[in-house]
Design a protein around this motif. Structure first.
Motif, PDB file in Angstrom:
ATOM      1  N   GLY A  50     -62.738  27.773  23.799  1.00 52.99           N
ATOM      2  CA  GLY A  50     -62.144  28.976  24.373  1.00 52.99           C
ATOM      3  C   GLY A  50     -62.723  29.261  25.747  1.00 52.99           C
ATOM      4  N   VAL A  51     -61.949  29.946  26.555  1.00 49.62           N
ATOM      5  CA  VAL A  51     -62.371  30.237  27.927  1.00 49.62           C
ATOM      6  C   VAL A  51     -63.020  31.614  28.076  1.00 49.62           C
ATOM      7  N   ASP A  52     -63.018  32.393  26.992  1.00 52.95           N
ATOM      8  CA  ASP A  52     -63.633  33.715  27.056  1.00 52.95           C
ATOM      9  C   ASP A  52     -64.258  34.068  25.709  1.00 52.95           C
ATOM     10  N   LYS A  53     -64.797  35.273  25.603  1.00 54.14           N
ATOM     11  CA  LYS A  53     -65.494  35.702  24.382  1.00 54.14           C
ATOM     12  C   LYS A  53     -64.581  35.733  23.162  1.00 54.14           C
ATOM     13  N   GLU A  54     -63.298  35.997  23.364  1.00 50.34           N
ATOM     14  CA  GLU A  54     -62.338  36.064  22.262  1.00 50.34           C
ATOM     15  C   GLU A  54     -61.871  34.677  21.812  1.00 50.34           C
ATOM     16  N   GLY A  55     -62.256  33.636  22.518  1.00 55.07           N
ATOM     17  CA  GLY A  55     -61.856  32.284  22.150  1.00 55.07           C
ATOM     18  C   GLY A  55     -60.463  31.900  22.597  1.00 55.07           C
ATOM     19  N   ASN A  56     -59.907  32.611  23.560  1.00 55.19           N
ATOM     20  CA  ASN A  56     -58.588  32.262  24.080  1.00 55.19           C
ATOM     21  C   ASN A  56     -58.631  30.883  24.731  1.00 55.19           C
ATOM     22  N   LEU A  57     -57.635  30.072  24.424  1.00 52.66           N
ATOM     23  CA  LEU A  57     -57.620  28.686  24.881  1.00 52.66           C
ATOM     24  C   LEU A  57     -57.049  28.519  26.284  1.00 52.66           C
ATOM     25  N   ASP A  58     -56.073  29.336  26.658  1.00 43.67           N
ATOM     26  CA  ASP A  58     -55.448  29.297  27.978  1.00 43.67           C
ATOM     27  C   ASP A  58     -54.924  27.901  28.316  1.00 43.67           C
ATOM     28  N   LEU A  59     -54.058  27.369  27.449  1.00 40.07           N
ATOM     29  CA  LEU A  59     -53.479  26.036  27.636  1.00 40.07           C
ATOM     30  C   LEU A  59     -52.000  26.140  28.001  1.00 40.07           C
ATOM     31  N   SER A  60     -51.574  25.319  28.932  1.00 41.39           N
ATOM     32  CA  SER A  60     -50.149  25.231  29.258  1.00 41.39           C
ATOM     33  C   SER A  60     -49.492  24.278  28.270  1.00 41.39           C
ATOM     34  N   GLU A  61     -48.182  24.304  28.218  1.00 40.21           N
ATOM     35  CA  GLU A  61     -47.419  23.390  27.352  1.00 40.21           C
ATOM     36  C   GLU A  61     -47.718  21.935  27.718  1.00 40.21           C
ATOM     37  N   ASP A  62     -47.808  21.656  29.000  1.00 38.44           N
ATOM     38  CA  ASP A  62     -48.101  20.289  29.437  1.00 38.44           C
ATOM     39  C   ASP A  62     -49.481  19.831  28.970  1.00 38.44           C
ATOM     40  N   MET A  63     -50.475  20.710  29.068  1.00 38.59           N
ATOM     41  CA  MET A  63     -51.824  20.342  28.642  1.00 38.59           C
ATOM     42  C   MET A  63     -51.868  20.112  27.137  1.00 38.59           C
ATOM     43  N   ILE A  64     -51.167  20.942  26.388  1.00 39.52           N
ATOM     44  CA  ILE A  64     -51.101  20.771  24.931  1.00 39.52           C
ATOM     45  C   ILE A  64     -50.498  19.410  24.610  1.00 39.52           C
ATOM     46  N   ARG A  65     -49.425  19.059  25.279  1.00 37.54           N
ATOM     47  CA  ARG A  65     -48.773  17.767  25.035  1.00 37.54           C
ATOM     48  C   ARG A  65     -49.706  16.604  25.349  1.00 37.54           C
ATOM     49  N   ILE A  66     -50.473  16.709  26.413  1.00 36.82           N
ATOM     50  CA  ILE A  66     -51.430  15.653  26.751  1.00 36.82           C
ATOM     51  C   ILE A  66     -52.467  15.502  25.640  1.00 36.82           C
ATOM     52  N   TYR A  67     -53.021  16.615  25.170  1.00 39.48           N
ATOM     53  CA  TYR A  67     -53.985  16.559  24.074  1.00 39.48           C
ATOM     54  C   TYR A  67     -53.370  15.922  22.827  1.00 39.48           C
ATOM     55  N   VAL A  68     -52.150  16.305  22.500  1.00 42.55           N
ATOM     56  CA  VAL A  68     -51.498  15.789  21.293  1.00 42.55           C
ATOM     57  C   VAL A  68     -51.245  14.279  21.416  1.00 42.55           C
ATOM     58  N   VAL A  69     -50.737  13.837  22.543  1.00 42.75           N
ATOM     59  CA  VAL A  69     -50.486  12.404  22.744  1.00 42.75           C
ATOM     60  C   VAL A  69     -51.796  11.626  22.661  1.00 42.75           C
TER      61      VAL A  69
END
Length: 78
Positions: A50-69
């Motif tokens: 996460g990028v903050d105390k709440e654990g928010n990921l702040d990922l774009s659709e493109d970044m998610i797709r890269i991680y998944v691939v």
């Protein structure tokens, strides 16, 4: 000064300059159901944090797709 007319070429099509805002995903639950197991695995392995105390990921659709691939290719299975 801002250019209004001078310097523009008449045969070139210029964009308006407006940038489309990209949707950001902060929680796994917000993502498409097919992406969730991959992203959860990477969060559990602390590859994504996460990028903050709440654990928010702040990922774009493109970044998610890269991680998944990459995950489907086995790049994170070490």
């Amino acid at each position: 000064r801002k250019w209004v007319k001078h310097g523009l070429l008449p045969w070139v099509e210029y964009e308006s300059g407006e940038v489309e805002e990209v949707k950001r995903y902060n929680k796994i639950e917000e993502m498409h159901k097919d992406y969730r197991p991959h992203i959860k695995k990477l969060v559990d392995k602390k590859i994504i944090a996460g990028v903050d105390k709440e654990g928010n990921l702040d990922l774009s659709e493109d970044m998610i797709r890269i991680y998944v691939v990459n995950d489907r290719a086995g790049l994170y299975d070490k």
